[in-house]
Design an enzyme around this catalytic site. Structure first.
Site, PDB file in Angstrom:
ATOM      1  N   ARG A   1      10.068 -12.092 -55.086  1.00  0.00           N
ATOM      2  CA  ARG A   1       9.885 -13.289 -54.640  1.00  0.00           C
ATOM      3  C   ARG A   1       8.332 -13.675 -55.119  1.00  0.00           C
ATOM      4  O   ARG A   1       7.965 -14.645 -55.651  1.00  0.00           O
ATOM      5  CB  ARG A   1      10.160 -13.541 -53.262  1.00  0.00           C
TER       6      ARG A   1
ATOM      7  N   ARG B   1      12.290  -6.682 -50.522  1.00  0.00           N
ATOM      8  CA  ARG B   1      13.046  -7.905 -51.198  1.00  0.00           C
ATOM      9  C   ARG B   1      12.177  -8.938 -51.487  1.00  0.00           C
ATOM     10  O   ARG B   1      12.326  -9.737 -52.054  1.00  0.00           O
ATOM     11  CB  ARG B   1      13.992  -8.177 -50.149  1.00  0.00           C
ATOM     12  N   HIS B   2      10.547  -8.788 -50.643  1.00  0.00           N
ATOM     13  CA  HIS B   2       9.608  -9.878 -51.006  1.00  0.00           C
ATOM     14  C   HIS B   2       8.910  -9.689 -52.281  1.00  0.00           C
ATOM     15  O   HIS B   2       8.387 -10.741 -52.791  1.00  0.00           O
ATOM     16  CB  HIS B   2       8.766  -9.933 -49.705  1.00  0.00           C
TER      17      HIS B   2
ATOM     18  N   CYS C   1     -10.881 -25.356 -41.620  1.00  0.00           N
ATOM     19  CA  CYS C   1     -11.384 -26.844 -41.931  1.00  0.00           C
ATOM     20  C   CYS C   1     -10.881 -27.581 -40.643  1.00  0.00           C
ATOM     21  O   CYS C   1     -10.392 -27.045 -39.858  1.00  0.00           O
ATOM     22  CB  CYS C   1     -10.924 -27.620 -43.227  1.00  0.00           C
ATOM     23  N   GLY C   2     -10.574 -28.877 -40.468  1.00  0.00           N
ATOM     24  CA  GLY C   2      -9.962 -29.448 -39.412  1.00  0.00           C
ATOM     25  C   GLY C   2      -8.785 -29.094 -39.134  1.00  0.00           C
ATOM     26  O   GLY C   2      -8.336 -28.878 -38.099  1.00  0.00           O
ATOM     27  N   THR C   3      -7.809 -29.156 -40.203  1.00  0.00           N
ATOM     28  CA  THR C   3      -6.537 -28.750 -40.277  1.00  0.00           C
ATOM     29  C   THR C   3      -6.203 -27.481 -40.543  1.00  0.00           C
ATOM     30  O   THR C   3      -4.900 -27.003 -40.572  1.00  0.00           O
ATOM     31  CB  THR C   3      -5.551 -29.721 -40.587  1.00  0.00           C
ATOM     32  N   GLY C   4      -6.834 -26.825 -41.788  1.00  0.00           N
ATOM     33  CA  GLY C   4      -6.609 -25.900 -42.692  1.00  0.00           C
ATOM     34  C   GLY C   4      -5.885 -26.181 -43.848  1.00  0.00           C
ATOM     35  O   GLY C   4      -5.675 -25.512 -44.770  1.00  0.00           O
TER      36      GLY C   4
ATOM     37  N   HIS D   1       5.621 -11.216 -45.359  1.00  0.00           N
ATOM     38  CA  HIS D   1       6.597 -11.653 -46.300  1.00  0.00           C
ATOM     39  C   HIS D   1       5.956 -12.296 -47.649  1.00  0.00           C
ATOM     40  O   HIS D   1       6.563 -12.023 -48.733  1.00  0.00           O
ATOM     41  CB  HIS D   1       7.276 -12.742 -45.646  1.00  0.00           C
ATOM     42  N   ASN D   2       4.848 -12.742 -47.391  1.00  0.00           N
ATOM     43  CA  ASN D   2       4.299 -13.612 -48.566  1.00  0.00           C
ATOM     44  C   ASN D   2       3.033 -12.977 -49.297  1.00  0.00           C
ATOM     45  O   ASN D   2       2.319 -13.321 -49.992  1.00  0.00           O
ATOM     46  CB  ASN D   2       3.778 -14.910 -48.158  1.00  0.00           C
TER      47      ASN D   2
ATOM     48  N   ASP E   1     -15.648 -26.104 -43.617  1.00  0.00           N
ATOM     49  CA  ASP E   1     -16.420 -27.152 -43.738  1.00  0.00           C
ATOM     50  C   ASP E   1     -16.815 -27.607 -42.376  1.00  0.00           C
ATOM     51  O   ASP E   1     -16.627 -26.843 -41.386  1.00  0.00           O
ATOM     52  CB  ASP E   1     -15.583 -28.317 -44.359  1.00  0.00           C
ATOM     53  N   HIS E   2     -17.369 -28.757 -42.354  1.00  0.00           N
ATOM     54  CA  HIS E   2     -17.872 -29.126 -40.923  1.00  0.00           C
ATOM     55  C   HIS E   2     -16.700 -29.144 -39.888  1.00  0.00           C
ATOM     56  O   HIS E   2     -17.152 -29.102 -38.570  1.00  0.00           O
ATOM     57  CB  HIS E   2     -18.556 -30.584 -41.009  1.00  0.00           C
TER      58      HIS E   2
ATOM     59  N   ARG F   1      -9.745 -27.906 -35.457  1.00  0.00           N
ATOM     60  CA  ARG F   1      -9.380 -29.326 -34.617  1.00  0.00           C
ATOM     61  C   ARG F   1      -8.045 -29.520 -34.094  1.00  0.00           C
ATOM     62  O   ARG F   1      -7.618 -30.317 -33.276  1.00  0.00           O
ATOM     63  CB  ARG F   1      -9.399 -30.635 -35.478  1.00  0.00           C
TER      64      ARG F   1
HETATM   65  C1  RB5 Z   1     -12.880 -33.220 -42.630  1.00  0.00           C
HETATM   66  O1  RB5 Z   1     -13.032 -34.692 -42.167  1.00  0.00           O
HETATM   67  C2  RB5 Z   1     -11.323 -33.122 -42.868  1.00  0.00           C
HETATM   68  O2  RB5 Z   1     -10.561 -33.640 -43.597  1.00  0.00           O
HETATM   69  C3  RB5 Z   1     -11.168 -31.440 -43.279  1.00  0.00           C
HETATM   70  O3  RB5 Z   1     -11.758 -30.599 -42.413  1.00  0.00           O
HETATM   71  C4  RB5 Z   1      -9.872 -31.019 -43.225  1.00  0.00           C
HETATM   72  O4  RB5 Z   1      -9.254 -31.063 -42.087  1.00  0.00           O
HETATM   73  C5  RB5 Z   1      -9.107 -31.422 -44.409  1.00  0.00           C
HETATM   74  O5  RB5 Z   1      -7.782 -30.899 -44.785  1.00  0.00           O
END
Ligand code: RB5
Length: 166
Positions: free
Chosen positions: A146, A142-143, A75-78, A108-109, A18-19, A119
């Site tokens: 699971r 072992r994984h 994204c900003g945080t994933g 593992h996963n 995303d942005h 970000r």
């Molecule tokens: C966008 O502002 C932000 O919410 C998005 O990139 C993301 O971090 C959401 O989880």
């Protein structure tokens, strides 16, 4: 699996952002190119505000349908990307901010989608995480049981599952 050290375990990887993740998408595409991986770019293509589920969905579907071996979402945080991608059957998306977690979620996963936060994670760490994710095979052993248990949760709530009612 028999991948040599540093060799990719994927041939084709779906990429979406995303942005909030756009600033590091090119970095991800460059690393994939260095690893000889074909990238399928699902956008977005600017910093204009968009909704991350709209980009998580086609990437996750490409992985779920076997059109791509894995996906990478930014994204900003994933976090939003991972939450959305994990709604698609067969997808195991993990948010990682370094090579250590990116390698462990493969071994593992057997994670098939890597979610990155542009970000909160710097470009060098993102490069390292993508390399680790794409070059680390699943350990099996072992994984495996699971992962089967995770799939059973999905089946329980899926069509015909015991929690779906009728
Ligand atoms: C966008 O502002 C932000 O919410 C998005 O990139 C993301 O971090 C959401 O989880």
């Amino acid at each position: 699996m028999g991948a040599e050290a540093g060799e990719s375990v994927f041939r084709r990887v779906a990429v979406g952002c995303d942005h909030g993740g756009f600033s590091l998408k090119e970095t991800v595409l460059e690393v994939l190119g260095q690893l000889g991986i074909q990238a399928a770019d699902f956008g977005t293509s600017s910093e204009e505000s968009v909704d991350y589920p709209s980009f998580a969905l086609p990437v996750a579907e490409a992985v779920s349908r076997g059109e791509c071996d894995a996906g990478i979402l930014l994204c900003g945080t994933g976090i939003g990307m991972a939450i959305a991608a994990n709604k698609v059957p067969g997808v195991r998306a993990a948010v990682c901010g370094c090579s250590c977690t990116a390698a462990l979620t493969r071994s593992h996963n057997d994670a098939n989608v890597l979610a990155l936060g542009a970000r909160v994670t710097g470009g060098a760490l993102v490069q390292d995480a993508v390399r680790a994710f794409c070059t680390t095979p699943f350990d099996g052993g072992r994984h495996t049981g699971r992962l089967r248990a995770i799939a059973e949760i999905e089946e329980k709530y899926g069509p015909g599952g015991s929690e779906r009612g009728g």
